[in-house]
Scaffold this motif. Structure first.
Motif, short mmCIF file in Angstrom:
data_model
loop_
_atom_site.label_atom_id
_atom_site.label_comp_id
_atom_site.label_asym_id
_atom_site.label_seq_id
_atom_site.Cartn_x
_atom_site.Cartn_y
_atom_site.Cartn_z
N VAL A 1 0.83 -1.21 0.00
CA VAL A 1 0.00 0.00 0.00
C VAL A 1 0.87 1.26 0.00
N LEU A 2 1.95 1.25 0.79
CA LEU A 2 2.79 2.44 0.90
C LEU A 2 3.61 2.70 -0.37
N MET A 3 3.87 1.67 -1.16
CA MET A 3 4.59 1.88 -2.41
C MET A 3 3.67 2.37 -3.53
N LEU A 4 2.38 2.17 -3.36
CA LEU A 4 1.42 2.51 -4.41
C LEU A 4 1.44 3.98 -4.83
N PRO A 5 1.46 4.95 -3.89
CA PRO A 5 1.40 6.36 -4.32
C PRO A 5 2.52 6.76 -5.28
N ALA A 6 3.76 6.35 -4.98
CA ALA A 6 4.88 6.72 -5.85
C ALA A 6 4.70 6.12 -7.24
N CYS A 7 4.31 4.84 -7.30
CA CYS A 7 4.11 4.19 -8.60
C CYS A 7 2.93 4.82 -9.35
N ALA A 8 1.85 5.12 -8.62
CA ALA A 8 0.66 5.71 -9.26
C ALA A 8 0.97 7.09 -9.82
N LEU A 9 1.77 7.87 -9.09
CA LEU A 9 2.13 9.20 -9.56
C LEU A 9 2.89 9.13 -10.87
N ILE A 10 3.79 8.15 -10.96
CA ILE A 10 4.58 7.99 -12.20
C ILE A 10 3.70 7.48 -13.34
N ILE A 11 2.83 6.52 -13.03
CA ILE A 11 2.00 5.91 -14.07
C ILE A 11 0.98 6.90 -14.65
N PHE A 12 0.36 7.71 -13.78
CA PHE A 12 -0.75 8.55 -14.24
C PHE A 12 -0.36 10.01 -14.49
N ALA A 13 0.92 10.32 -14.42
CA ALA A 13 1.35 11.69 -14.73
C ALA A 13 1.05 12.01 -16.20
N ASN A 14 0.60 13.22 -16.44
CA ASN A 14 0.24 13.62 -17.80
C ASN A 14 1.42 14.18 -18.59
N ASP A 15 2.51 14.47 -17.89
CA ASP A 15 3.69 15.04 -18.54
C ASP A 15 4.94 14.32 -18.05
N PRO A 16 6.01 14.36 -18.84
CA PRO A 16 7.28 13.77 -18.38
C PRO A 16 7.73 14.42 -17.07
N GLY B 1 7.39 2.24 -16.95
CA GLY B 1 8.31 2.07 -15.83
C GLY B 1 7.58 1.93 -14.51
N GLY B 2 6.60 2.79 -14.27
CA GLY B 2 5.81 2.70 -13.04
C GLY B 2 5.04 1.39 -12.96
N ILE B 3 4.50 0.94 -14.08
CA ILE B 3 3.75 -0.33 -14.11
C ILE B 3 4.68 -1.50 -13.78
N ILE B 4 5.87 -1.52 -14.38
CA ILE B 4 6.82 -2.61 -14.13
C ILE B 4 7.17 -2.70 -12.65
N MET B 5 7.45 -1.55 -12.04
CA MET B 5 7.80 -1.56 -10.62
C MET B 5 6.66 -2.12 -9.78
N LYS B 6 5.45 -1.69 -10.05
CA LYS B 6 4.31 -2.14 -9.25
C LYS B 6 4.00 -3.61 -9.48
N VAL B 7 4.11 -4.07 -10.72
CA VAL B 7 3.83 -5.47 -11.02
C VAL B 7 4.85 -6.39 -10.35
N VAL B 8 6.13 -6.05 -10.44
CA VAL B 8 7.16 -6.86 -9.79
C VAL B 8 6.95 -6.87 -8.28
N GLN B 9 6.62 -5.71 -7.73
CA GLN B 9 6.35 -5.64 -6.28
C GLN B 9 5.20 -6.55 -5.88
N GLU B 10 4.12 -6.54 -6.66
CA GLU B 10 2.96 -7.38 -6.35
C GLU B 10 3.33 -8.87 -6.40
N ILE B 11 4.14 -9.24 -7.40
CA ILE B 11 4.54 -10.65 -7.53
C ILE B 11 5.41 -11.08 -6.35
N VAL B 12 6.41 -10.26 -6.02
CA VAL B 12 7.33 -10.61 -4.93
C VAL B 12 6.60 -10.64 -3.59
#
Length: 308
Positions: A194-209, A259-270
């Protein structure tokens, strides 16, 4: 990638880092095999410990010494893949690769004992790792870390040890440090996710680089100086905007999202695998305790009948 022809062997394969890892391997062999008799209660490393160590060293070279490291300065996708292995897989291999007798010897050293006593407390470890991960991926901090090798290596090393402290409460091999129940370990790992979600979500859903390193040619060239030789960089010419599309065929925004998706997916698997292991160990322990209670009850009844 077709752009690899622009870089020399040293830039792509980091031979000095390979030599360093070989040196570390020899030191570990001497401690755990050749001169282990200097340690009280030492035993030869098990096959699992040897396999964990080989996996640790191999993955470390792949993510830090192979072209993946070079690409991590070009694409956020590769950076996040590197972080996923460095922070979510390698700490587990590291903990399992060290024999229990060596862990006890290390934890008898005052500084290490102090750090593990205070920084592996569940709430402290949980917050330190996840806050550290989130702060590192604030654009200002990540871009700053790419400015010099010292900052970059220091931050990655710090995050790696924070990851060890985070995993320690649930996977450490020492019975005297295994104080959490199965239900608490499960809740602990859920909280980490849960605590890692905000950082990953911010990267995934950002509208700009978000990061100049991956969107500004000058910052990109500066980041490449961390692993590429000056002769290779001289072949690139000026830091023109075309470099971004050359090094990042996905596009900056799409690369950032992936990149954000990869981090979150690997985290969920581990984390999911750890939770499953905790559950089955917890279930097996309950079954063994129930069996022992049944046996003890049967023996008591038998003794009671014999007395009659």
């Amino acid at each position: 990638m077709p752009i690899f022809y622009l870089f020399d062997f040293r830039s792509l394969w980091s031979p000095y880092f390979a030599i360093f890892l070989l040196f570390i391997t020899v030191i570990c062999y001497l401690i755990t095999v050749k001169y282990r008799h200097f340690f009280k209660g030492s035993k030869p490393p098990t096959k699992k410990q040897i396999a964990s160590f080989i996996g640790f060293v191999t993955i470390l070279y792949i993510i830090k010494g192979s072209p993946i490291d070079l690409m991590s300065h070009m694409m956020l996708t590769m950076h996040m893949l590197q972080m996923a292995f460095l922070l979510l897989i390698m700490p587990i291999l590291f903990i399992h690769s060290i024999p229990t007798w060596l862990w006890r010897a290390l934890l008898n050293i005052k500084v290490i004992k102090f750090l593990f006593h205070h920084l592996t407390k569940p709430v402290v470890a949980l917050l330190l790792f996840n806050v550290g991960f989130s702060v590192y991926h604030v654009p200002l901090i990540l871009d700053f870390s790419k400015t010099t090798s010292f900052y970059h290596a220091s931050i990655h090393t710090l995050l790696f040890f924070l990851a060890i402290f985070m995993f320690w409460p649930v996977i450490n091999p020492l019975k005297e440090y295994d104080k959490m129940s199965g239900i608490l370990k499960t809740g602990y790992m859920f909280a980490n996710g849960v605590l890692m979600l905000p950082a990953c979500a911010l990267i995934i859903f950002a509208n700009d680089p978000m990061y100049q390193t991956y969107s500004d040619p000058e910052a990109l060239i500066n980041a490449l100086t961390l692993c590429a030789t000056p002769s290779s960089l001289s072949e690139l010419g000026s830091s023109s905007p075309e470099l971004i599309s050359l090094f990042n065929p996905l596009g900056v925004l799409q690369d950032q999202q992936l990149g954000g998706i990869i981090m979150k997916v690997v985290q969920e698997i581990v984390y999911g695998a750890i939770i499953a292991k905790i559950f089955f160990e917890w279930y097996r322990k309950d079954q063994e305790e129930a069996f022992e209670e049944t046996v003890n009850f049967s023996q008591a009844q038998s003794n009671k009948d014999n007395l009659k």
